[in-house]
Motif scaffolding. Structure first.
Motif, short mmCIF file in Angstrom:
data_model
loop_
_atom_site.label_atom_id
_atom_site.label_comp_id
_atom_site.label_asym_id
_atom_site.label_seq_id
_atom_site.Cartn_x
_atom_site.Cartn_y
_atom_site.Cartn_z
N LEU A 1 0.82 -1.20 0.00
CA LEU A 1 0.00 0.00 0.00
C LEU A 1 0.86 1.26 0.00
O LEU A 1 0.59 2.22 -0.73
N ARG A 2 1.91 1.26 0.81
CA ARG A 2 2.81 2.42 0.83
C ARG A 2 3.48 2.61 -0.53
O ARG A 2 3.61 3.72 -1.03
N VAL B 1 -2.80 -7.61 -2.48
CA VAL B 1 -3.91 -8.55 -2.33
C VAL B 1 -3.39 -9.85 -1.70
O VAL B 1 -4.00 -10.39 -0.77
N ALA B 2 -2.27 -10.34 -2.20
CA ALA B 2 -1.69 -11.58 -1.67
C ALA B 2 -1.31 -11.46 -0.21
O ALA B 2 -1.41 -12.42 0.56
N ALA B 3 -0.89 -10.27 0.20
CA ALA B 3 -0.48 -10.04 1.58
C ALA B 3 -1.66 -9.73 2.49
O ALA B 3 -1.50 -9.58 3.70
N GLY B 4 -2.87 -9.63 1.92
CA GLY B 4 -4.06 -9.34 2.71
C GLY B 4 -4.18 -7.88 3.14
O GLY B 4 -4.92 -7.57 4.07
N GLU B 5 -3.45 -6.98 2.45
CA GLU B 5 -3.49 -5.56 2.83
C GLU B 5 -4.78 -4.88 2.36
O GLU B 5 -5.26 -3.93 2.99
N PHE B 6 -5.30 -5.34 1.25
CA PHE B 6 -6.53 -4.78 0.71
C PHE B 6 -7.16 -5.79 -0.25
O PHE B 6 -6.56 -6.83 -0.54
N HIS B 7 -8.34 -5.46 -0.73
CA HIS B 7 -9.08 -6.37 -1.62
C HIS B 7 -9.22 -5.73 -2.99
O HIS B 7 -9.63 -4.58 -3.11
N THR C 1 -7.59 17.79 -7.16
CA THR C 1 -7.06 16.68 -7.94
C THR C 1 -6.51 15.59 -7.02
O THR C 1 -6.77 14.40 -7.22
N GLN C 2 -5.75 15.99 -5.99
CA GLN C 2 -5.21 15.01 -5.05
C GLN C 2 -6.31 14.29 -4.31
O GLN C 2 -6.22 13.08 -4.06
N GLU C 3 -7.38 15.00 -3.97
CA GLU C 3 -8.52 14.37 -3.30
C GLU C 3 -9.14 13.31 -4.19
O GLU C 3 -9.44 12.20 -3.74
N TRP C 4 -9.33 13.64 -5.46
CA TRP C 4 -9.93 12.68 -6.39
C TRP C 4 -9.04 11.44 -6.57
O TRP C 4 -9.55 10.32 -6.64
N VAL C 5 -7.74 11.67 -6.65
CA VAL C 5 -6.82 10.54 -6.81
C VAL C 5 -6.87 9.63 -5.59
O VAL C 5 -6.94 8.40 -5.71
N ASP C 6 -6.84 10.22 -4.40
CA ASP C 6 -6.89 9.42 -3.17
C ASP C 6 -8.22 8.67 -3.06
O ASP C 6 -8.26 7.50 -2.66
N GLU C 7 -9.31 9.35 -3.42
CA GLU C 7 -10.62 8.70 -3.35
C GLU C 7 -10.70 7.52 -4.32
O GLU C 7 -11.23 6.46 -3.97
N ALA C 8 -10.17 7.71 -5.51
CA ALA C 8 -10.20 6.63 -6.51
C ALA C 8 -9.35 5.44 -6.05
O ALA C 8 -9.76 4.28 -6.17
N LEU C 9 -8.18 5.73 -5.50
CA LEU C 9 -7.30 4.66 -5.04
C LEU C 9 -7.94 3.89 -3.90
O LEU C 9 -7.94 2.65 -3.90
N ALA C 10 -8.51 4.59 -2.95
CA ALA C 10 -9.16 3.92 -1.82
C ALA C 10 -10.34 3.09 -2.29
O ALA C 10 -10.53 1.94 -1.85
N GLU D 1 -10.85 1.72 -5.25
CA GLU D 1 -10.39 0.55 -6.01
C GLU D 1 -9.87 -0.55 -5.09
O GLU D 1 -9.96 -1.74 -5.42
N LEU D 2 -9.32 -0.16 -3.93
CA LEU D 2 -8.73 -1.14 -3.02
C LEU D 2 -9.68 -1.57 -1.90
O LEU D 2 -9.30 -2.37 -1.04
N GLY D 3 -10.89 -1.03 -1.91
CA GLY D 3 -11.85 -1.39 -0.87
C GLY D 3 -11.47 -0.87 0.49
O GLY D 3 -11.74 -1.53 1.51
N LEU D 4 -10.83 0.31 0.53
CA LEU D 4 -10.37 0.90 1.79
C LEU D 4 -11.08 2.22 2.06
O LEU D 4 -11.60 2.86 1.14
N ALA D 5 -11.09 2.62 3.32
CA ALA D 5 -11.51 3.98 3.65
C ALA D 5 -10.39 4.92 3.23
O ALA D 5 -9.21 4.55 3.30
#
Length: 206
Positions: free
Chosen positions: A84-85, A142-148, A182-191, A193-197
């Protein structure tokens, strides 16, 4: 003052860097061999000695820029930390709010690639390698169970499409979208896609 004598490799790199700068300032269609030569205080003949035509110089310049970007991407994704990092760092670097490649250069490249097969190959290769790297780090997470994420390949495509589109908007129409939004939209999209808050992207453990 006499110029320092450079090796062939050093001279080519100097010419390629100058070509990239001139392309960013003038555009591919307007830039001339003479512009690159003048920027370095050398003769047109020297530029043509290393690159026999403008087309070959332009293709080599974009290849050089692509290799530089890919090297930086591999460095970010090769860090010893969570997937994730690594993914977050790569996406934020690539985003138009980060410190990635000069977006004006690549927008020029995309436009010219519609008509120039050699440049199309360069831009396509960069695009494929970028998507493959992002896909791999998502699969690691995904393999490490960090996100879905059920389809890392599709996620990589959607993320890069968003970043490319925002870059065009910010570069072609300054002020159309703020850097903060723009940064907000990028962070929202990434979260998403990964099933994260979204907050998970900024927590110390992320």
């Amino acid at each position: 003052m006499a110029r320092v004598r450079l090796s062939v490799a050093e001279r080519r790199e100097e010419l390629l860097r100058a070509a990239i700068q001139q392309i960013e300032e003038r555009g591919v269609s307007a830039v001339r061999i003479a512009d690159v030569a003048t920027a370095l205080g050398v003769s047109n003949a020297l530029v043509l000695y290393h690159f026999s035509t403008k087309e070959k110089l332009v293709a080599a310049a974009f290849t050089y820029a692509a290799e530089d970007d890919l090297a930086r991407l591999r460095k970010l994704l090769g860090r010893r930390t969570t997937a994730l990092r690594r993914l977050r760092a790569a996406v934020r670097w690539y985003a138009p709010t980060g410190q990635a490649k000069g977006w004006r250069l690549w927008i020029e490249g995309w436009a010219v690639a519609l008509r120039e097969p050699a440049l199309r190959d360069v831009t396509r290769d960069l695009d494929l390698q970028w998507k493959a790297a992002i896909t791999e780090v998502i699969a690691d997470g995904v393999a490490a169970g960090e996100f879905h994420c059920p389809d890392p390949t599709s996620t990589a495509l959607r993320l890069t499409a968003l970043l490319d589109g925002l870059a065009v908007q910010m570069t072609a129409y300054p002020g159309a979208v703020s850097r903060t939004r723009t940064q907000e939209w990028v962070d929202e999209a990434l979260a998403r896609e990964l099933g994260l808050a979204r907050e998970a992207l900024t927590t110390p453990s992320a």
